[in-house]
Design a protein around this motif. Structure first.
Motif, mmCIF file in Angstrom:
data_model
loop_
_atom_site.group_PDB
_atom_site.id
_atom_site.type_symbol
_atom_site.label_atom_id
_atom_site.label_comp_id
_atom_site.label_asym_id
_atom_site.label_seq_id
_atom_site.Cartn_x
_atom_site.Cartn_y
_atom_site.Cartn_z
ATOM 1 N N ASN A 171 8.506 78.989 25.187
ATOM 2 C CA ASN A 171 7.976 78.294 24.018
ATOM 3 C C ASN A 171 8.997 78.293 22.897
ATOM 4 O O ASN A 171 9.579 79.336 22.578
ATOM 5 C CB ASN A 171 6.680 78.954 23.548
ATOM 6 N N PHE A 172 9.188 77.133 22.313
ATOM 7 C CA PHE A 172 10.093 76.936 21.187
ATOM 8 C C PHE A 172 9.234 76.534 19.996
ATOM 9 O O PHE A 172 8.536 75.519 20.055
ATOM 10 C CB PHE A 172 11.098 75.815 21.503
ATOM 11 N N ILE A 210 8.312 74.700 27.946
ATOM 12 C CA ILE A 210 8.963 74.384 29.223
ATOM 13 C C ILE A 210 8.477 75.392 30.255
ATOM 14 O O ILE A 210 8.536 76.598 30.030
ATOM 15 C CB ILE A 210 10.494 74.431 29.104
ATOM 16 N N ARG A 211 7.994 74.891 31.368
ATOM 17 C CA ARG A 211 7.502 75.745 32.461
ATOM 18 C C ARG A 211 8.465 75.638 33.634
ATOM 19 O O ARG A 211 8.842 74.542 34.064
ATOM 20 C CB ARG A 211 6.110 75.287 32.880
ATOM 21 N N LEU A 212 8.855 76.800 34.162
ATOM 22 C CA LEU A 212 9.739 76.877 35.325
ATOM 23 C C LEU A 212 9.085 77.725 36.403
ATOM 24 O O LEU A 212 8.380 78.689 36.095
ATOM 25 C CB LEU A 212 11.075 77.517 34.945
ATOM 26 N N TYR A 220 14.293 76.906 16.042
ATOM 27 C CA TYR A 220 13.244 77.450 16.890
ATOM 28 C C TYR A 220 13.247 78.967 16.974
ATOM 29 O O TYR A 220 14.310 79.589 17.071
ATOM 30 C CB TYR A 220 13.375 76.908 18.307
ATOM 31 N N GLU A 221 12.048 79.516 17.001
ATOM 32 C CA GLU A 221 11.841 80.865 17.470
ATOM 33 C C GLU A 221 11.455 80.694 18.937
ATOM 34 O O GLU A 221 10.588 79.888 19.267
ATOM 35 C CB GLU A 221 10.708 81.550 16.700
ATOM 36 N N VAL A 222 12.111 81.419 19.823
ATOM 37 C CA VAL A 222 11.919 81.229 21.264
ATOM 38 C C VAL A 222 11.219 82.444 21.842
ATOM 39 O O VAL A 222 11.596 83.579 21.565
ATOM 40 C CB VAL A 222 13.275 81.011 21.968
ATOM 41 N N SER A 223 10.177 82.183 22.633
ATOM 42 C CA SER A 223 9.504 83.273 23.350
ATOM 43 C C SER A 223 9.391 82.893 24.818
ATOM 44 O O SER A 223 9.241 81.729 25.166
ATOM 45 C CB SER A 223 8.125 83.559 22.755
ATOM 46 N N VAL A 224 9.500 83.914 25.660
ATOM 47 C CA VAL A 224 9.425 83.717 27.106
ATOM 48 C C VAL A 224 8.328 84.600 27.640
ATOM 49 O O VAL A 224 8.261 85.783 27.333
ATOM 50 C CB VAL A 224 10.776 84.090 27.775
#
Length: 135
Positions: free
Chosen positions: A37-38, A55-57, A129-133
């Motif tokens: 998530n961005f 984005i889903r991988l 962006y703050e990026v979370s995985v």
């Protein structure tokens, strides 16, 4: 870490694939699915900002495959505004969805290229962006 980007219905660039691979390399991943998530922390319905992106991988055959890329936007005014899918590139289902309907994903080639170029610029050049995985 390899992101499969060749021979997809849309021209996912090596630059995006490499950036996602580098991001995932820095994570301690457990499992075969990941959602990235961005978020622009300043984005809201009243003042705008940079749209959230998800984005889903999924991992298959020793490579990560792009399932979908979704760009969200607020629709509506004031307390009635809601976050909805503005652009959805669904590689698994082979469809592209926007606010006007659902279409075969191949019809989104030009839109995707513009979107990806803008997204990479916002991510790397503007650092919005703050990026979370999450796995």
């Amino acid at each position: 870490m390899r992101i499969h980007y060749e021979e997809l219905a849309l021209p996912v660039s090596k630059h995006l694939a490499d950036a996602l691979a580098e991001l995932l390399t820095k994570q301690s991943l457990i499992g075969d699915c990941v959602t990235i998530n961005f978020r622009d922390p300043n984005y809201d319905a009243e003042n705008g900002g940079f749209h959230p992106v998800e984005i889903r991988l999924e991992k298959r055959d020793e490579a990560w495959h792009v399932c979908y890329i979704t760009d969200f936007a607020y629709v509506g005014i004031g307390p009635y505004a809601e976050l909805v899918k503005e652009l959805d590139f669904d590689f698994q289902s082979g469809v592209f969805q926007n606010l006007f309907g659902v279409f075969p994903i191949e019809q989104a080639t030009e839109m995707y290229q513009i979107w990806e170029s803008n997204f990479l610029y916002y991510w790397f050049e503007l650092s919005v962006y703050e990026v979370s995985v999450s796995a």
